[in-house]
Enzyme design. Structure first.
Site, PDB file in Angstrom:
ATOM      1  CB  CYS A 139      -3.045   3.099   0.460  1.00  0.00           C
ATOM      2  SG  CYS A 139      -4.458   1.995   0.390  1.00  0.00           S
ATOM      3  CG  HIS A 170      -4.313   2.199   5.381  1.00  0.00           C
ATOM      4  ND1 HIS A 170      -5.613   2.572   5.585  1.00  0.00           N
ATOM      5  CD2 HIS A 170      -4.224   1.798   4.078  1.00  0.00           C
ATOM      6  CE1 HIS A 170      -6.294   2.416   4.454  1.00  0.00           C
ATOM      7  NE2 HIS A 170      -5.472   1.958   3.532  1.00  0.00           N
TER       8      HIS A 170
END
Ligand SMILES: NC(=O)c1ccc[n+]([C@@H]2O[C@H](COP(=O)([O-])OP(=O)(O)OC[C@H]3O[C@@H](n4cnc5c(N)ncnc54)[C@H](OP(=O)(O)O)[C@@H]3O)[C@@H](O)[C@H]2O)c1
Length: 314
Positions: free
Chosen positions: A129, A224
């Protein structure tokens, strides 16, 4: 192939339900859900209805009744189950790190190196990711001025470590969250940090790109964040970088983007683009929904690209 027979393996985790949600939104109709024996017989939401979860075994996946399979299970499981599904004739998009760096397995972010996807031999790997959001931003900067070096500090959400980690964060009193580094360490680096470097180099096809990362997990549920410092080969002002990023697919320039703002969005958000006062390059802030573009959405975009190019056969 207009309506491929699709398997979603890991349908009960953090990423699998997002894969199911996006497949239903996009009108895919022939979808089956797989997870462990523990979940077999339970149901998961799919569009207006639900799917009964089947046990993901090598035999079940090798029977030959799937055209396309999305895997959101751990690396060890993927390394057994993915080859079984390939034997059964399915093209597999795997989100674990089992095959990402293997020769002959394309590691794909469609906006950056989508052309590599049809080179698959049954498996296309979905990057980590953190790598996905980073390369979405690095690629347009590389196009504009070349890349000399990258430094990055990450602030990764609990969902990046799976459904159990999300449950743990939800159960904590909000004042008790901590910043942790919950990865395996090999010498000075965590495996997350070395993956970021190796995967970025493979995707950008820059095998010697200097890249140094410090990754940390923060008490945020989804999204994130990354502080990124980039040195380019040619001079690139903050305004020129902003312009290059504003025209990049899958990227949106924003003022002060936060993880909360990115959650539920498809785009990678980039802001605070400025000169690095400690060096010659640029500093910026990059945020992304790790469950969508960081995992499920990227995987589905890979599959759509293969379908569009009629490359859904090994
Ligand atoms: N989370 C992210 O942001 C993210 C981003 C990119 C890549 N990834 C990668 O995607 C993968 C899955 O991540 P996740 O976060 O969704 O993990 P997760 O929340 O821990 O979910 C794991 C899934 O695997 C299933 N599973 C566990 N043991 C199994 C078994 N023996 N047989 C079949 N299925 C089994 C679980 O089913 P049960 O519920 O039945 O146990 C569950 O559906 C990992 O490889 C991860 O590195 C995650």
């Amino acid at each position: 192939m207009s309506d491929p027979r699709i398997g979603v393996v890991g349908a009960t985790g953090a990423v699998g339900p997002v894969v199911l949600e996006l497949l239903a939104e996009r009108g895919f109709g022939q979808v089956r859900a797989f997870a462990s024996q523990r979940s077999a017989g339970s149901t998961v939401p799919f569009g207006e209805g639900e799917l009964e979860v089947e046990e993901a075994t090598e035999d079940a996946l090798a029977t030959g009744d799937l055209d396309l399979c999305f895997f959101s299970v751990g690396t060890t499981l993927s390394s057994h189950l993915v080859p079984a599904a390939v034997r059964g004739g399915a093209v597999c998009v795997d989100k674990s790190s089992a095959f990402r760096l293997a020769d002959g397995v394309p590691l794909v972010v469609p906006e950056v190196n989508g052309d590599r996807a049809p080179e698959h031999d049954g498996i296309v790997a979905n990057p980590n990711c953190s790598t996905i959001q980073l390369v979405c931003v690095l690629d347009p900067l590389r196009e504009a001025a070349g890349l000399r070096s990258v430094r990055i500090a990450t602030y990764q959400s609990a969902s990046g470590a799976g459904a159990e980690s999300m449950d743990r964060l939800r159960s904590l009193p909000s004042a008790e969250g901590d910043v942790v580094m919950d990865w395996e360490f090999d010498g000075d680096e965590s495996d997350e940090e070395s993956k970021l470097r190796a995967e970025t180099r493979k995707i950008l096809e820059l095998p010697d790109l200097p890249l140094s990362a410090t990754c940390a997990r923060v008490p945020v549920l989804i999204g994130h964040s990354q502080a990124v410092w980039v040195e380019t080969e040619e001079p690139l002002s903050a305004d020129q970088a902003r312009e290059a990023l504003a025209g990049a697919p899958g990227v949106r320039v924003a003022e002060l983007p936060t993880a909360r703002e990115a959650a539920g969005e498809d785009d990678v958000l980039v802001g605070r683009i400025r000169s690095d006062t400690a060096g010659e390059g640029l500093a910026m802030w990059v945020v992304c929904d790790n469950l969508r573009k960081g995992a499920a959405l990227n995987a589905i975009q890979i599959a759509e690209l293969l379908l569009a190019r009629q490359a859904l056969a090994a």
